[in-house]
Design a protein around this motif. Structure first.
Motif, PDB file in Angstrom:
ATOM      1  N   THR A  38      50.108  48.028  42.925  1.00 38.07           N
ATOM      2  CA  THR A  38      50.846  48.182  42.089  1.00 38.07           C
ATOM      3  C   THR A  38      50.899  49.355  41.602  1.00 38.07           C
ATOM      4  O   THR A  38      52.151  49.976  40.707  1.00 38.07           O
ATOM      5  N   ILE A  39      50.503  49.894  42.704  1.00 37.60           N
ATOM      6  CA  ILE A  39      50.503  51.591  41.830  1.00 37.60           C
ATOM      7  C   ILE A  39      51.552  52.488  42.043  1.00 37.60           C
ATOM      8  O   ILE A  39      51.760  53.466  41.247  1.00 37.60           O
ATOM      9  N   GLU A  40      51.978  52.168  42.924  1.00 35.57           N
ATOM     10  CA  GLU A  40      53.899  52.632  43.031  1.00 35.57           C
ATOM     11  C   GLU A  40      54.833  52.587  41.639  1.00 35.57           C
ATOM     12  O   GLU A  40      55.672  53.045  41.847  1.00 35.57           O
ATOM     13  N   ASP A  41      54.986  51.171  41.574  1.00 35.31           N
ATOM     14  CA  ASP A  41      55.680  50.723  41.350  1.00 35.31           C
ATOM     15  C   ASP A  41      55.473  50.551  38.929  1.00 35.31           C
ATOM     16  O   ASP A  41      54.709  50.397  38.998  1.00 35.31           O
ATOM     17  N   VAL A  42      56.315  51.938  38.601  1.00 38.17           N
ATOM     18  CA  VAL A  42      55.522  52.499  37.658  1.00 38.17           C
ATOM     19  C   VAL A  42      55.839  51.313  36.512  1.00 38.17           C
ATOM     20  O   VAL A  42      54.802  50.844  36.200  1.00 38.17           O
ATOM     21  N   PRO A  43      56.722  50.541  35.642  1.00 36.15           N
ATOM     22  CA  PRO A  43      56.259  49.195  35.188  1.00 36.15           C
ATOM     23  C   PRO A  43      54.758  48.080  35.775  1.00 36.15           C
ATOM     24  O   PRO A  43      54.122  47.966  35.203  1.00 36.15           O
ATOM     25  N   GLU A  44      55.116  48.012  37.234  1.00 36.54           N
ATOM     26  CA  GLU A  44      54.186  46.780  37.209  1.00 36.54           C
ATOM     27  C   GLU A  44      52.796  47.691  37.174  1.00 36.54           C
ATOM     28  O   GLU A  44      51.522  46.795  37.241  1.00 36.54           O
ATOM     29  N   ARG A  45      52.405  48.420  37.371  1.00 36.88           N
ATOM     30  CA  ARG A  45      50.897  49.240  37.740  1.00 36.88           C
ATOM     31  C   ARG A  45      50.108  49.008  36.136  1.00 36.88           C
ATOM     32  O   ARG A  45      49.013  49.280  35.982  1.00 36.88           O
ATOM     33  N   TYR A  46      51.727  48.805  35.040  1.00 38.84           N
ATOM     34  CA  TYR A  46      50.822  48.910  34.048  1.00 38.84           C
ATOM     35  C   TYR A  46      50.030  47.450  33.321  1.00 38.84           C
ATOM     36  O   TYR A  46      49.460  47.196  32.575  1.00 38.84           O
ATOM     37  N   VAL A  47      50.515  46.735  34.646  1.00 40.62           N
ATOM     38  CA  VAL A  47      50.189  45.086  33.744  1.00 40.62           C
ATOM     39  C   VAL A  47      49.124  44.950  33.655  1.00 40.62           C
ATOM     40  O   VAL A  47      47.660  43.773  32.933  1.00 40.62           O
ATOM     41  N   PRO A  48      48.031  45.605  34.979  1.00 38.53           N
ATOM     42  CA  PRO A  48      46.529  44.558  34.795  1.00 38.53           C
ATOM     43  C   PRO A  48      45.473  45.509  33.988  1.00 38.53           C
ATOM     44  O   PRO A  48      45.186  45.112  33.375  1.00 38.53           O
ATOM     45  N   PRO A  49      46.059  46.836  33.142  1.00 40.20           N
ATOM     46  CA  PRO A  49      45.346  47.493  32.432  1.00 40.20           C
ATOM     47  C   PRO A  49      45.729  46.687  30.652  1.00 40.20           C
ATOM     48  O   PRO A  49      44.822  46.419  29.868  1.00 40.20           O
ATOM     49  N   VAL A  50      46.703  46.623  30.825  1.00 36.68           N
ATOM     50  CA  VAL A  50      47.545  45.999  29.555  1.00 36.68           C
ATOM     51  C   VAL A  50      46.913  44.620  29.366  1.00 36.68           C
ATOM     52  O   VAL A  50      46.941  44.818  28.084  1.00 36.68           O
ATOM     53  N   SER A  51      47.205  43.821  30.441  1.00 33.19           N
ATOM     54  CA  SER A  51      46.657  42.472  30.008  1.00 33.19           C
ATOM     55  C   SER A  51      44.285  42.217  30.028  1.00 33.19           C
ATOM     56  O   SER A  51      43.926  41.637  29.297  1.00 33.19           O
ATOM     57  N   LYS A  52      44.074  43.364  30.380  1.00 30.07           N
ATOM     58  CA  LYS A  52      42.668  43.624  30.133  1.00 30.07           C
ATOM     59  C   LYS A  52      42.228  44.110  28.258  1.00 30.07           C
ATOM     60  O   LYS A  52      41.532  43.543  27.851  1.00 30.07           O
ATOM     61  N   GLY A  53      43.261  45.246  28.286  1.00 31.32           N
ATOM     62  CA  GLY A  53      43.318  44.976  26.691  1.00 31.32           C
ATOM     63  C   GLY A  53      43.408  44.311  25.988  1.00 31.32           C
ATOM     64  O   GLY A  53      42.950  43.787  25.014  1.00 31.32           O
TER      65      GLY A  53
END
Length: 224
Positions: free
Chosen positions: A152-167
């Motif tokens: 997910t690191i190259e896909d700008v919107p998707e790369r934030y999904v794991p940390p946001v969901s963990k938050g």
């Protein structure tokens, strides 16, 4: 130096300052936001977010199980991830648990323990809270050993999904266990000492490293 109670805390002065920062952050931001999250969002939805966050961590569990030589647990983690990602609607439903396939959560800190690495000194991390040198190293490595990090690191919107969901999962857990957390942070005679004691006892229990001189993690060592 290591104390007679089995706690190795040579950085206590610095740790206490970080603990004070974390405690202030909890009091002024995390706790009120978690309370609002719990009040506004139904528990069923909050639990599905937790399921989604847990599912994103499952590939990392599989990798660490392999590194520990635990092929059975690695296979279970792979099965859980596939099932929850497909019939579990992307992980929002824990279909594997409903089918009685229990999860096997692990991390690189445990991998280091299996490899014989020592616990190291106790440290408290800003934002992340109590840890040890070994667990902190594991936290860093886990970021790179989870295959989804690179997916997910190259896909700008998707790369934030794991940390946001963990938050959001963290907010849910803060609200869910608010009574216990508030008791430790705001009602104990020394919240730093009790937080340290609870963390080390629980972590050592998880890793099967309890010392012969066990202690009660919820006993306040500074209570009169």
């Amino acid at each position: 130096m290591t104390r007679t109670d089995g706690i190795n805390d040579p950085y206590e002065t610095t740790n206490r300052k970080i603990h004070a920062f974390n405690k202030g952050l909890d009091k002024n931001l995390v706790r009120p936001v978690a309370q609002g999250y719990g009040y506004v969002v139904p528990v069923e939805i909050r639990n599905t977010v937790n399921n989604f966050s847990d599912n994103l961590s499952t590939p990392g569990y599989a990798v660490n199980s392999l590194l520990q030589g635990d092929l059975a647990s690695a296979g279970v983690s792979v099965i859980r991830f596939v099932m929850n990602t497909t019939i579990g609607l992307g992980g929002f439903v824990d279909a594997a648990s409903e089918l009685q396939i229990a999860d096997r959560k692990t991390d690189f800190g445990e991998t280091l323990s299996v490899w014989g690495a020592g616990e190291g000194a106790y440290i408290e991390l800003p934002l992340f809270g109590p840890s040890t040198q070994r667990s902190t190293a594991g936290l860093i490595v886990d970021f790179f050993t989870n295959p989804l990090t690179f997916a997910t690191i190259e896909d700008v919107p998707e790369r934030y999904v794991p940390p946001v969901s963990k938050g959001f999962a963290g907010l849910n857990n803060r609200e869910k266990f608010s009574d216990t957390i508030d008791s430790v942070l705001y009602e104990s005679a020394d919240s730093y000492a009790q937080t340290r004691q609870i963390y080390l006892q629980n972590r050592r229990f998880e890793l099967g490293e309890n010392s012969a001189d066990d202690f009660d993690p919820y006993e306040d060592p500074y209570a009169q």
